[in-house]
Motif scaffolding. Structure first.
Motif, PDB file in Angstrom:
ATOM      1  N   ASN A 184       0.811  -1.219   0.000  1.00 45.81           N
ATOM      2  CA  ASN A 184       0.000   0.000   0.000  1.00 45.81           C
ATOM      3  C   ASN A 184       0.844   1.269   0.000  1.00 45.81           C
ATOM      4  OD1 ASN A 184      -2.487  -1.337  -0.025  1.00 45.81           O
ATOM      5  ND2 ASN A 184      -2.267  -1.765   2.162  1.00 45.81           N
TER       6      ASN A 184
ATOM      7  N   ILE B 260       3.818   2.886  -5.277  1.00 39.87           N
ATOM      8  CA  ILE B 260       3.028   3.373  -6.408  1.00 39.87           C
ATOM      9  C   ILE B 260       3.860   3.289  -7.682  1.00 39.87           C
ATOM     10  CG2 ILE B 260       3.497   5.791  -5.744  1.00 39.87           C
ATOM     11  CD1 ILE B 260       0.629   6.297  -7.031  1.00 39.87           C
TER      12      ILE B 260
ATOM     13  N   ASP C 176      -1.418  -5.307  -9.407  1.00 39.63           N
ATOM     14  CA  ASP C 176      -2.420  -4.908  -8.431  1.00 39.63           C
ATOM     15  C   ASP C 176      -1.786  -4.057  -7.322  1.00 39.63           C
ATOM     16  OD1 ASP C 176      -4.781  -4.674  -7.194  1.00 39.63           O
ATOM     17  OD2 ASP C 176      -4.873  -6.707  -6.402  1.00 39.63           O
TER      18      ASP C 176
ATOM     19  N   ASP D 113      -1.141   0.518  -6.369  1.00 40.63           N
ATOM     20  CA  ASP D 113      -1.576   1.833  -6.810  1.00 40.63           C
ATOM     21  C   ASP D 113      -0.782   2.161  -8.058  1.00 40.63           C
ATOM     22  OD1 ASP D 113      -3.393   2.276  -4.797  1.00 40.63           O
ATOM     23  OD2 ASP D 113      -1.884   3.049  -3.429  1.00 40.63           O
ATOM     24  N   THR D 114      -1.459   2.422  -9.156  1.00 40.91           N
ATOM     25  CA  THR D 114      -0.745   2.662 -10.409  1.00 40.91           C
ATOM     26  C   THR D 114      -1.275   3.905 -11.104  1.00 40.91           C
ATOM     27  OG1 THR D 114      -2.267   1.245 -11.623  1.00 40.91           O
ATOM     28  CG2 THR D 114      -0.266   0.210 -10.816  1.00 40.91           C
ATOM     29  N   LEU D 115      -0.432   4.479 -11.937  1.00 45.57           N
ATOM     30  CA  LEU D 115      -0.799   5.684 -12.668  1.00 45.57           C
ATOM     31  C   LEU D 115      -0.216   5.601 -14.063  1.00 45.57           C
ATOM     32  CD1 LEU D 115      -2.093   8.541 -12.295  1.00 45.57           C
ATOM     33  CD2 LEU D 115       0.158   9.348 -11.649  1.00 45.57           C
TER      34      LEU D 115
END
Lengths: 69, 274
Positions: free
Chosen positions: B42, B45, B61, B63-65
């Protein structure tokens, strides 16, 4: 001590396999082959569990699992 | 057996990459490195730009951008400034980082931003149709360079080291076990760390230059790579067309976000420095 044959199970997900032949080329024991442009296990008893096929598979299509005795 | 599915959006598979593309090998190495690092997922990223390599965050899976072309480092800088506790990993390609995002790349290195950059170098623009990229070697063909590229190429590692990166490493898709070690090392570095990974592009690079299959490219990496320790003892002329692998450059410098927060804390309410 007798050598127990087929200590490893090789799972191939045919839906994910794209037939790049990496697994077949890196396998030192000729366990794998290609059939209809997908990987298949032809000599399961020869598998030594080195997991090179799993390491080089770019498609998450092959898994080598140790069998429970 | 490594539990890759733990970190994957399995409903998005099979992935978009071509048969024999090296991106999958790099993705797997990255997941192994993340698993070994023990970092809470968590607090991680992943940021990417545009290109074949930059499709990676769609399959993992975390946090991706997924951002605009070449701007992954700019977005990553913003994330890190807003949330300094997050570990930011930038996934980018050779065209994304060295051409369109070239300025972001050198200035991120110069500022020594605390980012881990994983650069997939397939030496061509794969997704847009095989145009030569800044890392396409001189004389190699692309769709818009049918007689061979007349431009010399970048040495990405030397570029990053010269611009100010504190950790620079290079490896190839053939060296799959070395990859996770290098990525893990890069993740543990405070500052701008780069891992350049050579990856085969069978559809454009190998096809246009008649280099055979993806497997031939992988074996070429095996033949042409030299560990950095050995390369240091060799004459530069012997290193022509060779791939130097390992940790190429390592140093220590003050990191940007730490300096920034120090400055922030030093400023008093009336706007003067303490």
């Amino acid at each position: 001590m007798p050598v127990t044959a087929k200590k490893y199970t090789i799972k191939i997900n045919r839906e994910l396999c794209k037939g790049c032949q990496f697994c077949m080329a890196f396998c030192p024991e000729n366990v794998l082959a290609m059939k209809k442009a997908k990987a298949v296990v032809i000599n399961p008893e020869k598998c030594t569990g080195c997991q090179l096929c799993e390491l080089y598979c770019p498609d998450f299509a092959i898994e080598v699992e140790k069998k429970n005795e | 057996m490594f539990p890759y599915s733990k970190y994957l959006r399995t409903n998005r598979l099979p992935h978009i990459w071509c048969t024999g593309c090296g991106c999958g090998i790099i993705l797997k190495a990255m997941l192994r490195a993340v698993d070994r690092s023990g970092i809470d997922r968590n607090t991680l990223i992943f940021v990417s730009g545009i290109g074949c390599s930059s499709r990676t965050p769609g399959y993992i899976d975390f946090d991706t951008l997924h951002t605009t072309h070449g701007r992954a480092l700019a977005f990553a800088t913003g994330i890190k400034l807003a949330k300094p506790e997050m570990k930011v990993i930038v996934l980018t390609g050779d065209g994304d980082a060295c051409a369109i995002g070239g300025n972001h790349f050198i200035h991120a290195a110069r500022r020594n931003l605390d980012l881990t950059v994983i650069l997939y170098n397939n030496r061509i623009y794969g997704m847009t149709g095989g145009q030569p990229s800044p890392t396409t070697p001189y004389g190699e063909k692309g769709t818009t360079a049918p007689y061979g590229s007349i431009e010399p190429s970048f040495d990405v590692c030397r570029l990053a080291a010269a611009a100010g990166a504190v950790f620079v490493a290079r490896s190839t898709c053939y060296h799959a076990t070395q990859l996770d070690k290098l990525i893990l090392k890069a993740m543990n570095i405070k500052g701008f760390s780069l891992v350049e990974i050579l990856s085969p592009c069978p559809t454009y690079y190998a096809h246009l230059n008649r280099l055979g299959t993806s497997l031939d490219l992988l074996m070429g990496y095996k033949r042409n790579s030299i560990p950095v320790e050995k390369a240091r003892r060799l004459d530069p002329s012997e290193l022509k067309d060779k791939i130097v692998t390992g940790v190429i450059y390592k140093t220590e410098r003050p990191e940007y976000f730490e300096e920034y927060h120090k400055l922030q804390q030093g400023i008093t309410e009336n706007g003067r420095l303490r």
